[in-house]
Design an enzyme around this catalytic site. Sequence first.
Site, PDB file in Angstrom:
ATOM      1  N   SER A 181       0.857  -1.168   0.000  1.00 30.79           N
ATOM      2  CA  SER A 181       0.000   0.000   0.000  1.00 30.79           C
ATOM      3  C   SER A 181       0.899   1.225   0.000  1.00 30.79           C
ATOM      4  O   SER A 181       2.130   1.103   0.080  1.00 30.79           O
ATOM      5  CB  SER A 181      -0.895   0.003   1.235  1.00 30.79           C
ATOM      6  OG  SER A 181      -1.694  -1.152   1.251  1.00 30.79           O
ATOM      7  N   ASP A 241      -0.323  -0.696  -4.495  1.00 22.75           N
ATOM      8  CA  ASP A 241      -1.768  -0.919  -4.361  1.00 22.75           C
ATOM      9  C   ASP A 241      -2.477   0.415  -4.052  1.00 22.75           C
ATOM     10  O   ASP A 241      -1.985   1.211  -3.245  1.00 22.75           O
ATOM     11  CB  ASP A 241      -1.972  -1.920  -3.212  1.00 22.75           C
ATOM     12  CG  ASP A 241      -3.365  -2.520  -3.197  1.00 22.75           C
ATOM     13  OD1 ASP A 241      -4.008  -2.573  -4.258  1.00 22.75           O
ATOM     14  OD2 ASP A 241      -3.805  -2.955  -2.112  1.00 22.75           O
ATOM     15  N   HIS A 299     -12.846  -4.235   1.435  1.00 24.08           N
ATOM     16  CA  HIS A 299     -11.591  -4.357   2.192  1.00 24.08           C
ATOM     17  C   HIS A 299     -11.881  -4.555   3.671  1.00 24.08           C
ATOM     18  O   HIS A 299     -12.835  -3.993   4.194  1.00 24.08           O
ATOM     19  CB  HIS A 299     -10.754  -3.084   2.018  1.00 24.08           C
ATOM     20  CG  HIS A 299     -10.338  -2.837   0.601  1.00 24.08           C
ATOM     21  ND1 HIS A 299     -10.644  -1.681  -0.077  1.00 24.08           N
ATOM     22  CD2 HIS A 299      -9.644  -3.609  -0.267  1.00 24.08           C
ATOM     23  CE1 HIS A 299     -10.135  -1.748  -1.302  1.00 24.08           C
ATOM     24  NE2 HIS A 299      -9.526  -2.905  -1.444  1.00 24.08           N
ATOM     25  N   THR A 322      -9.834 -11.149   1.887  1.00 22.21           N
ATOM     26  CA  THR A 322     -10.031 -11.646   3.255  1.00 22.21           C
ATOM     27  C   THR A 322     -11.513 -11.886   3.554  1.00 22.21           C
ATOM     28  O   THR A 322     -12.333 -10.980   3.371  1.00 22.21           O
ATOM     29  CB  THR A 322      -9.481 -10.625   4.281  1.00 22.21           C
ATOM     30  OG1 THR A 322      -8.101 -10.439   4.020  1.00 22.21           O
ATOM     31  CG2 THR A 322      -9.700 -11.095   5.722  1.00 22.21           C
TER      32      THR A 322
HETATM   33  P1  13P Z   1      -8.488  -7.432   2.288  1.00 24.20           P
HETATM   34  O1  13P Z   1      -7.785  -6.523   3.267  1.00 24.20           O
HETATM   35  O2  13P Z   1      -9.946  -7.518   2.546  1.00 24.20           O
HETATM   36  O3  13P Z   1      -7.828  -8.749   2.185  1.00 24.20           O
HETATM   37  O4  13P Z   1      -8.386  -6.720   0.860  1.00 24.20           O
HETATM   38  C1  13P Z   1      -7.128  -6.526   0.300  1.00 24.20           C
HETATM   39  C2  13P Z   1      -7.197  -5.677  -0.913  1.00 24.20           C
HETATM   40  O5  13P Z   1      -8.131  -5.727  -1.683  1.00 24.20           O
HETATM   41  C3  13P Z   1      -6.035  -4.817  -1.171  1.00 24.20           C
HETATM   42  O6  13P Z   1      -6.199  -4.040  -2.304  1.00 24.20           O
END
Ligand code: 13P
Length: 291
Positions: free
Chosen positions: A50, A82, A181, A218
């Site tokens: 990120s 990301d 997310h 997730t």
């Molecule tokens: P999660 O944190 O729900 O696993 O999502 C990750 C994501 O989409 C990062 O771009």
Amino acid sequence: MSISNSKDLLIKATVGKYAVGAFNVTSIIQMVAIIEAAEEVNSPVIIQTSVSPAKQLTPELFGVAFRFLAQNSSVPVALQLDHCSDIDFCKRCVDAGYTSIMIDASKETLKNNIQMTKTVVDYTRTKGNASIEGELGTVGGVEDQIRVVESDVELCDPLMAVKFVNETSLDNLAPAIGTAHGIYKTRNPKIDILRLKNISESVNGLSIVAPLVVHGGTGLSELVVKELIAVGGSKFNVSTELKYAWIDAANEYIKTYGSKYNPVKMNQLQMDAAKKVVFYWIKLLGSAKKG
Ligand code: 13P
């Protein structure tokens, strides 16, 4: 030499009807753990940062570490930025050796989203072959600096997706289909699988123009993940699950061995916990033996 960009991995995955895991890291040691796990089961893998960890450790350090690790790896590895909404930072990461960038202008108007995404695409094309991911519609929840409340979630329209892909010439498309997310608030979140199918047919019906990315890995059920792969999902982003595994392992170390002050052992426990998450996802996504 196993440096790859995301698009090359995702085209193969789309054709082969499997998907590649994109795992968010905050440190170099997490990168090492994830690549080790991918190597053990011979799977391609995407490492993601990120914006916050990229700013904390610098894109240049991540870029150098990635190059060293990927060059010495037995499997193809990509490094992706990301959810970045800052064009200058996207460019800096391209220059630092990231092989994939997600420009996230999904909160902007369609016109601005197209323009910002295209700016990053155009810059990247003059610099090598990094691939660019863009988002259309909005994914709910919190990912680093991007926060979308439930009432603002807007799903991706398949015809808009075609326009977005054509006008930006991006490489990979992340359409909002109801995933979010973080931790899902309900046991069975409503994921619009049919929408992904329609987007897949509209964008990639004749040939694979822009492989499709699923955010918010997730907490998705195994059945939903398999259905999403069957209709064209080829990259699954996983972040929260890894963060939990990493911090839980640290807590466990402190509880059990805290008075020993042995950081190498603590590192190992955390790496083992991260690898367990990666093994789970690689098996689910079907990417083992595809490295
Ligand atoms: P999660 O944190 O729900 O696993 O999502 C990750 C994501 O989409 C990062 O771009």
